[in-house]
Design an enzyme around this catalytic site. Structure first.
Site, short mmCIF file in Angstrom:
data_model
loop_
_atom_site.label_atom_id
_atom_site.label_comp_id
_atom_site.label_asym_id
_atom_site.label_seq_id
_atom_site.Cartn_x
_atom_site.Cartn_y
_atom_site.Cartn_z
N PHE A 1 1.99 8.41 -1.55
CA PHE A 1 1.26 7.17 -1.38
C PHE A 1 -0.22 7.35 -1.68
CE2 PHE A 1 4.65 6.88 2.05
CZ PHE A 1 5.58 6.37 1.17
N TRP B 1 0.84 -1.21 0.00
CA TRP B 1 0.00 0.00 0.00
C TRP B 1 0.87 1.25 0.00
CZ3 TRP B 1 -0.33 4.17 3.31
CH2 TRP B 1 -1.42 5.01 3.16
N HIS B 2 1.98 1.21 0.73
CA HIS B 2 2.83 2.39 0.84
C HIS B 2 3.56 2.71 -0.46
CE1 HIS B 2 2.21 2.02 5.20
NE2 HIS B 2 2.60 3.28 5.25
N GLY B 3 3.87 1.72 -1.24
CA GLY B 3 4.57 2.04 -2.48
C GLY B 3 4.83 0.83 -3.35
#
Length: 476
Positions: free
Chosen positions: A476, A322-324
């Site tokens: 993000f 999800w973050h990257g």
């Protein structure tokens, strides 16, 4: 638009003044127009992506409430979630997976015919996507009535203070507030502005100043000694906390000024005595989102120990992704999953050992637990900050394989860094342990309060870095 910009310093008071001037029945429209302008300041065309998901989820919510057949309701939810995740997949993950496919095919002696997409990642895409998904899930579960007012629902997704980096709100908290008439309240304005000041201090005085040293060291890590890399890693741990919690403070504060209460997103995470406690204090809106919508549906803690560990690891791998769209983020998530599993598996042994050594409780025991937690978290931050796994491994070698040398850069800047961290530590420890005798912004004496406000503004203007640097979590 970013909070630490001259444009926002004009935008915020104008929108706030208009909010209290226009009749209540038109305030949703004012906030929606302001939020559209706020978002379009980055790249105007990408607002169409927002409206695409808003229309789908608004429609899905109404039909989810109307339909009684469980299978049809589930199908509607799946279609809504697929549309949201599909937008994420195309804009955020397509090129990542395509690059990995190209590497795999190259290793097998083939070429990948699928072209890469020449697109930019819409700012804050993961945040408003998760907020929209929470709405449809809550309607599906029967915990939230479908919103019939399209403008109010659009505002729920686009509310400018938390549009691009959270907190990720739930419909039960935010939607009713758009329908409540907020009157001018001096206490709300005062508390909101104080919170914003603290956020600006964290961002421009601490985070952006530390980023200069961190960037210099991380970008040239082979040239630096072990002590320098360790210090840069610790500096980044402080930088990312101040960058992200600073954004949350400004978001919560700016919403509070006009009467809105957003959820807390951070509770001094570096005072956590375990990784489990760290995640109850860090990015609370995201960790609770994953708990409610991923971890518990997978079985939560009602399953076997092996399945429980698998669920935890899966949730943190997804959190990393999800973050990257980079393997560094996936490893970061996997590390935290590994930390939690190890902590749970060794809980009884560690408790018994600590008791035998006389370290079951007390100041020293807490200090050891906090220090070890910071050590584990900082190791994981190396992967989070690194641009590649190769750079991350190089930095870890620099930490654990001793190399002499120590770099401070510009001495005055280095001194400012230490002073900023010391000021932050003083504020955080006061908040954590409640030394009420040392009140400044909330002092009962009007003169001390005013001196504190002016002093903080002066520090921000004198020591702040005003280069228009974006918040880390915007990506993000």
């Amino acid at each position: 638009m970013i909070f630490n910009s001259f444009t926002f310093l004009l935008f915020f008071p104008v929108v706030t003044a208009l909010y209290f001037l226009v009749p209540h029945k038109f305030r949703w429209l004012l906030l929606l127009i302001a939020s559209c302008y706020f978002y379009m300041f980055f790249k105007a065309i990408y607002i169409l992506i927002l409206f695409f998901t808003i229309i789908i989820d608004y429609t899905a919510g109404i039909y989810l409430e109307k339909v009684n057949a469980p299978k049809k309701k589930k199908l509607l939810l799946i279609l809504s979630l697929t549309a949201n995740i599909g937008v994420l997949a195309v804009f955020k993950y397509f090129n990542f997976f395509n690059a990995n496919l190209s590497g795999l095919l190259y290793w097998m002696g083939y070429t990948n015919p699928i072209p890469f997409l020449q697109i930019l990642l819409p700012i804050g895409l993961s945040f408003h996507t998760f907020q929209a998904m929470s709405y449809t899930i809550e309607v599906y579960r029967g915990h939230q009535k479908a919103e019939r007012h399209f403008g109010i629902y659009a505002l729920y997704v686009m509310f400018y203070p938390q549009l691009v980096a959270g907190p990720i709100e739930r419909p039960q908290n935010l939607l009713p507030q758009f329908k409540t008439e907020h009157h001018f309240n001096a206490l709300d304005v005062s508390e909101g502005l104080k919170r914003m000041l603290i956020g600006f201090f964290k961002k421009v005085v601490v985070a952006d100043r530390l980023s200069i040293y961190v960037k210099t060291v991380f970008n040239n890590y082979p040239e630096h000694g072990s002590a320098t890399i360790v210090l840069a890693s610790l500096f980044f741990a402080v930088q990312i906390y101040c960058d992200f919690s600073g954004y949350s403070d400004i978001a919560i504060g700016s919403a509070r000024v006009i009467g809105f209460k957003l959820m807390e997103n951070f509770k001094r995470p570096y005072f956590a005595k375990s990784i489990n406690e760290f995640w109850s204090r860090w990015h609370i809106s995201l960790s609770t989102w994953f708990k409610d919508y991923v971890y518990i549906p997978l079985g939560g803690n009602r399953v076997s120990k092996g399945r429980l560990y698998l669920n935890l690891f899966a949730v943190f791998m997804i959190s990393g992704l999800w973050h990257g769209a980079n393997w560094t983020f996936i490893v970061w998530g996997a590390l935290h999953g590994f930390y939690l599993i190890c902590g749970m598996a060794t809980q009884k042994w560690r408790t018994a050992t600590a008791s035998k050594l006389g370290l079951g409780s007390g100041v020293f025991a807490n200090f050891l637990n906090i220090s070890f937690t910071i050590f584990l978290v900082t190791i994981s931050w190396i992967f989070f900050r690194a641009v590649s796994l190769e750079q991350a491994w190089g930095l870890l070698k620099g930490v654990f394989i001793y190399k002499p040398g120590f770099f401070i850069g510009e001495p005055s800047y280095f001194l400012y860094d230490l002073m900023a961290i010391a000021a932050l530590f003083f504020y955080e420890i006061k908040q954590e342990y409640g030394h009420h005798s040392l009140r400044f912004l909330h002092n009962e004496n009007w003169g001390i309060r005013m001196a504190s406000y002016l002093g903080l503004v002066f520090i921000i203007l004198l020591f702040g870095v005003f280069d228009g640097g974006q918040f880390i979590y915007f990506q993000f």
